[in-house]
Design a protein around this motif. Structure first.
Motif, short mmCIF file in Angstrom:
data_model
loop_
_atom_site.label_atom_id
_atom_site.label_comp_id
_atom_site.label_asym_id
_atom_site.label_seq_id
_atom_site.Cartn_x
_atom_site.Cartn_y
_atom_site.Cartn_z
N GLU A 1 -20.06 -9.53 24.08
CA GLU A 1 -20.00 -9.87 22.65
C GLU A 1 -18.88 -9.11 21.93
OE1 GLU A 1 -21.87 -12.12 20.96
OE2 GLU A 1 -22.84 -12.72 22.83
N ALA A 2 -18.07 -8.37 22.66
CA ALA A 2 -17.00 -7.58 22.05
C ALA A 2 -15.92 -8.48 21.46
CB ALA A 2 -16.38 -6.64 23.08
N ASN A 3 -15.27 -7.97 20.44
CA ASN A 3 -14.12 -8.66 19.86
C ASN A 3 -12.88 -8.05 20.50
OD1 ASN A 3 -11.94 -9.53 18.34
ND2 ASN A 3 -13.12 -9.58 16.44
N ARG A 4 -12.31 -8.75 21.45
CA ARG A 4 -11.19 -8.22 22.23
C ARG A 4 -9.89 -8.10 21.45
NH1 ARG A 4 -11.48 -10.32 28.31
NH2 ARG A 4 -9.71 -8.94 28.34
N SER A 5 -9.87 -8.64 20.23
CA SER A 5 -8.64 -8.56 19.44
C SER A 5 -8.54 -7.24 18.68
CB SER A 5 -8.55 -9.73 18.46
OG SER A 5 -9.57 -9.64 17.47
N TYR A 6 -9.64 -6.47 18.58
CA TYR A 6 -9.59 -5.20 17.86
C TYR A 6 -8.91 -4.14 18.72
CZ TYR A 6 -13.05 -6.86 14.45
OH TYR A 6 -13.72 -7.56 13.47
N LEU A 7 -7.95 -3.46 18.13
CA LEU A 7 -7.29 -2.34 18.81
C LEU A 7 -7.59 -1.02 18.10
CD1 LEU A 7 -3.87 -3.94 19.74
CD2 LEU A 7 -5.97 -3.82 21.09
N GLN A 8 -8.07 -1.11 16.86
CA GLN A 8 -8.46 0.07 16.10
C GLN A 8 -9.80 -0.22 15.41
OE1 GLN A 8 -5.14 0.63 13.40
NE2 GLN A 8 -4.31 2.21 14.74
N GLY B 1 -7.65 4.33 17.39
CA GLY B 1 -7.43 3.39 18.48
C GLY B 1 -8.67 3.29 19.35
N VAL B 2 -9.00 2.09 19.82
CA VAL B 2 -10.24 1.89 20.56
C VAL B 2 -10.30 2.69 21.86
CG1 VAL B 2 -10.80 -0.36 19.58
CG2 VAL B 2 -9.40 -0.23 21.67
N PHE B 3 -9.16 3.07 22.42
CA PHE B 3 -9.20 3.83 23.67
C PHE B 3 -9.66 5.27 23.46
CE2 PHE B 3 -5.71 0.86 25.39
CZ PHE B 3 -6.65 -0.07 25.78
N PRO C 1 -17.33 -0.98 21.69
CA PRO C 1 -17.23 -2.04 22.68
C PRO C 1 -16.08 -3.00 22.38
CG PRO C 1 -19.00 -2.51 21.16
CD PRO C 1 -18.50 -1.13 20.83
N ASP C 2 -15.56 -2.95 21.16
CA ASP C 2 -14.46 -3.84 20.78
C ASP C 2 -13.16 -3.26 21.31
OD1 ASP C 2 -16.01 -5.72 19.32
OD2 ASP C 2 -16.20 -4.22 17.73
N ARG C 3 -12.68 -3.86 22.39
CA ARG C 3 -11.48 -3.36 23.06
C ARG C 3 -10.97 -4.45 23.99
NH1 ARG C 3 -13.65 1.38 23.72
NH2 ARG C 3 -11.91 2.29 24.83
N PRO C 4 -9.75 -4.31 24.48
CA PRO C 4 -9.18 -5.36 25.34
C PRO C 4 -10.02 -5.68 26.58
CG PRO C 4 -7.46 -3.92 24.57
CD PRO C 4 -8.76 -3.28 24.15
N ASN C 5 -10.55 -4.71 27.26
CA ASN C 5 -11.41 -4.95 28.42
C ASN C 5 -12.70 -4.18 28.21
OD1 ASN C 5 -9.88 -6.70 30.21
ND2 ASN C 5 -8.42 -5.03 30.24
#
Length: 141
Positions: free
Chosen positions: A61-68, A81-83, A88-92
């Motif tokens: 259910e994550a939104n993969r478009s969020y980077l921050q 930054g999501v890293f 859970p909202d992150r590229p992978n």
């Protein structure tokens, strides 16, 4: 040799939306059942109640478009930054959940009952790993 990512099971949880899910498992996350595909029954052989394990999940259910994101969803905090967050909202969106096994059923419909986990109902499970521990020199690895 098969080199595809395979889902080994699914979380059955009372959590049905990201809005109601706790940010971390220690924030009153519910117990959940993890239904394991019967093809992986033999892989469960040494799992026992009381074991601490890491569940790797696909946070579908994550939104993969969020980077921050705002840490802990608090809009009064500066975005990060999501890293550098557990969002859970992150590229992978791979979830890492340290849980204790409360019950293990290795029968016809294999499953494990785990303590609090912030995964939503239907979350795919990618793998189960034992929590690393220190061994004494006389213990068998």
């Amino acid at each position: 040799m098969d080199k595809e990512l395979c889902i080994i099971g699914y979380v059955e949880s009372s959590l049905t939306s990201k809005d109601e899910a706790p940010k971390m498992e220690d924030e009153n996350a519910p117990q959940a059942m993890v239904r394991i595909d019967p093809v992986y029954r033999a892989a469960m052989q040494n799992l026992a109640p009381g074991d601490d394990v890491i569940l790797l999940t696909w946070l579908h259910e994550a939104n993969r478009s969020y980077l921050q994101v705002h840490p802990r969803g608090d809009v009064h905090r500066e975005k990060r930054g999501v890293f550098s967050t557990r969002s859970p909202d992150r590229p992978n969106p791979i979830g890492i959940h340290r849980v204790t096994l409360l019950a293990v059923d290795n029968g016809e419909e294999p499953s494990i009952l785990v303590d609090g986990i912030e995964a939503l109902n239907g979350t795919p499970v990618l793998d189960i790993k034992p929590v690393a521990r220190t061994y004494r020199s006389d213990e068998e690895l």
